[in-house]
Scaffold this motif. Structure first.
Motif, short mmCIF file in Angstrom:
data_model
loop_
_atom_site.label_atom_id
_atom_site.label_comp_id
_atom_site.label_asym_id
_atom_site.label_seq_id
_atom_site.Cartn_x
_atom_site.Cartn_y
_atom_site.Cartn_z
N SER A 102 0.85 -1.33 0.23
CA SER A 102 0.02 -0.04 0.06
C SER A 102 0.84 1.25 -0.09
O SER A 102 0.55 2.05 -1.00
CB SER A 102 -1.04 -0.05 1.23
OG SER A 102 -1.62 1.14 1.30
N THR A 103 1.85 1.28 0.97
CA THR A 103 2.89 2.20 0.78
C THR A 103 3.67 2.59 -0.54
O THR A 103 3.64 3.66 -1.12
CB THR A 103 3.97 2.20 2.16
OG1 THR A 103 3.03 1.82 3.36
CG2 THR A 103 4.64 3.39 2.03
N SER A 104 3.98 1.55 -0.88
CA SER A 104 4.65 1.48 -2.26
C SER A 104 3.81 2.21 -3.37
O SER A 104 4.04 2.89 -4.13
CB SER A 104 5.15 0.16 -2.66
OG SER A 104 5.69 0.20 -3.95
N LYS A 105 2.54 1.62 -3.70
CA LYS A 105 1.65 2.29 -4.43
C LYS A 105 1.34 3.78 -4.23
O LYS A 105 1.27 4.55 -5.26
CB LYS A 105 0.27 1.39 -4.43
CG LYS A 105 0.47 0.01 -5.07
CD LYS A 105 -0.78 -0.71 -4.93
CE LYS A 105 -0.63 -2.11 -5.34
NZ LYS A 105 -2.11 -2.77 -5.29
N GLN A 106 0.92 4.14 -2.93
CA GLN A 106 0.89 5.65 -2.64
C GLN A 106 2.27 6.54 -3.15
O GLN A 106 2.15 7.28 -3.78
CB GLN A 106 0.50 5.84 -1.35
CG GLN A 106 -1.04 5.25 -1.07
CD GLN A 106 -1.56 5.30 0.12
OE1 GLN A 106 -1.40 6.41 0.81
NE2 GLN A 106 -1.57 4.12 1.09
N ILE A 107 3.17 6.12 -2.75
CA ILE A 107 4.44 6.82 -3.16
C ILE A 107 4.81 6.79 -4.68
O ILE A 107 5.14 7.99 -5.20
CB ILE A 107 5.79 6.35 -2.14
CG1 ILE A 107 5.58 6.49 -0.84
CG2 ILE A 107 6.97 6.91 -2.92
CD1 ILE A 107 6.59 6.00 0.06
N ASN A 108 4.44 5.71 -5.14
CA ASN A 108 4.76 5.58 -6.55
C ASN A 108 3.57 6.41 -7.43
O ASN A 108 4.17 7.24 -8.37
CB ASN A 108 4.37 4.21 -7.43
CG ASN A 108 5.82 3.52 -7.10
OD1 ASN A 108 7.02 3.92 -7.26
ND2 ASN A 108 5.57 2.14 -6.86
N ALA A 109 2.55 6.61 -6.93
CA ALA A 109 1.30 7.57 -7.49
C ALA A 109 1.99 9.00 -7.28
O ALA A 109 1.92 9.72 -8.45
CB ALA A 109 -0.11 7.18 -7.06
N TRP A 110 2.26 9.32 -6.12
CA TRP A 110 2.79 10.56 -5.80
C TRP A 110 4.05 11.09 -6.86
O TRP A 110 4.23 11.94 -7.27
CB TRP A 110 3.28 10.50 -4.22
CG TRP A 110 3.31 11.95 -3.85
CD1 TRP A 110 2.93 13.15 -3.98
CD2 TRP A 110 3.74 12.02 -2.36
NE1 TRP A 110 3.29 14.21 -3.32
CE2 TRP A 110 3.76 13.56 -2.01
CE3 TRP A 110 4.22 11.26 -1.30
CZ2 TRP A 110 4.15 14.14 -0.84
CZ3 TRP A 110 4.64 11.97 -0.29
CH2 TRP A 110 4.45 13.45 0.10
N TYR A 111 4.77 10.06 -6.87
CA TYR A 111 6.08 10.35 -7.86
C TYR A 111 5.68 10.36 -9.19
O TYR A 111 6.11 11.49 -9.70
CB TYR A 111 7.01 8.98 -7.77
CG TYR A 111 8.33 9.01 -8.50
CD1 TYR A 111 9.39 9.72 -8.03
CD2 TYR A 111 8.31 8.49 -9.70
CE1 TYR A 111 10.64 9.80 -8.70
CE2 TYR A 111 9.25 8.48 -10.32
CZ TYR A 111 10.44 9.44 -9.95
OH TYR A 111 11.61 9.35 -10.80
N VAL A 112 4.82 9.90 -9.70
CA VAL A 112 4.35 9.85 -11.18
C VAL A 112 3.58 11.39 -11.41
O VAL A 112 3.76 11.93 -12.31
CB VAL A 112 3.36 8.84 -11.78
CG1 VAL A 112 2.60 8.96 -12.88
CG2 VAL A 112 4.05 7.40 -11.59
#
Length: 115
Positions: A100-110
């Motif tokens: 969950s953390t990874s998905k949220q950080i990746n979305a924020w990054y994109v």
């Protein structure tokens, strides 16, 4: 700018940190002060990078560091499991929080990359 402690990614990574502290408490002594400290330090750095990314205009570098923290935590968690220092139930719960953390950080990054 949202308050960092109200960000969903901050909340889930904070829960992850607390859970890792509880799990490392029950580790064998050989691993508690090496592997246990390393995973706690990585998860603490993750939260710090999330906080800093929320407060800075240039977020990309901090989000890349957070992504790196996630990968190291994943690796260390797998070592936990292979050394039988974590129950299957705890492994699954922690893995879900990491994902969950990874998905949220990746979305924020994109989102930041596309600005």
């Amino acid at each position: 700018m949202a308050l960092y402690d109200q960000l969903p990614v901050y909340k889930i990574s904070y829960d992850l940190l607390l859970q890792l502290y509880h799990i490392s408490k029950n580790m064998e002594r050989d691993y508690k002060f090496t592997l246990g400290e390393k995973i706690k330090n990585e998860s603490t750095e993750l939260i710090i990078h999330i906080y800093k990314a929320n407060t800075k205009a240039q977020k990309i570098e901090l989000l890349e560091k957070a992504k790196s923290n996630i990968e190291v935590i994943r690796l260390l968690l797998r070592i936990y499991k292979d050394l039988k220092q974590i129950s299957l139930k705890d492994f699954i719960e922690v893995s879900e929080k990491i994902e969950s953390t990874s998905k949220q950080i990746n979305a924020w990054y994109v989102q930041q990359k596309n600005k």
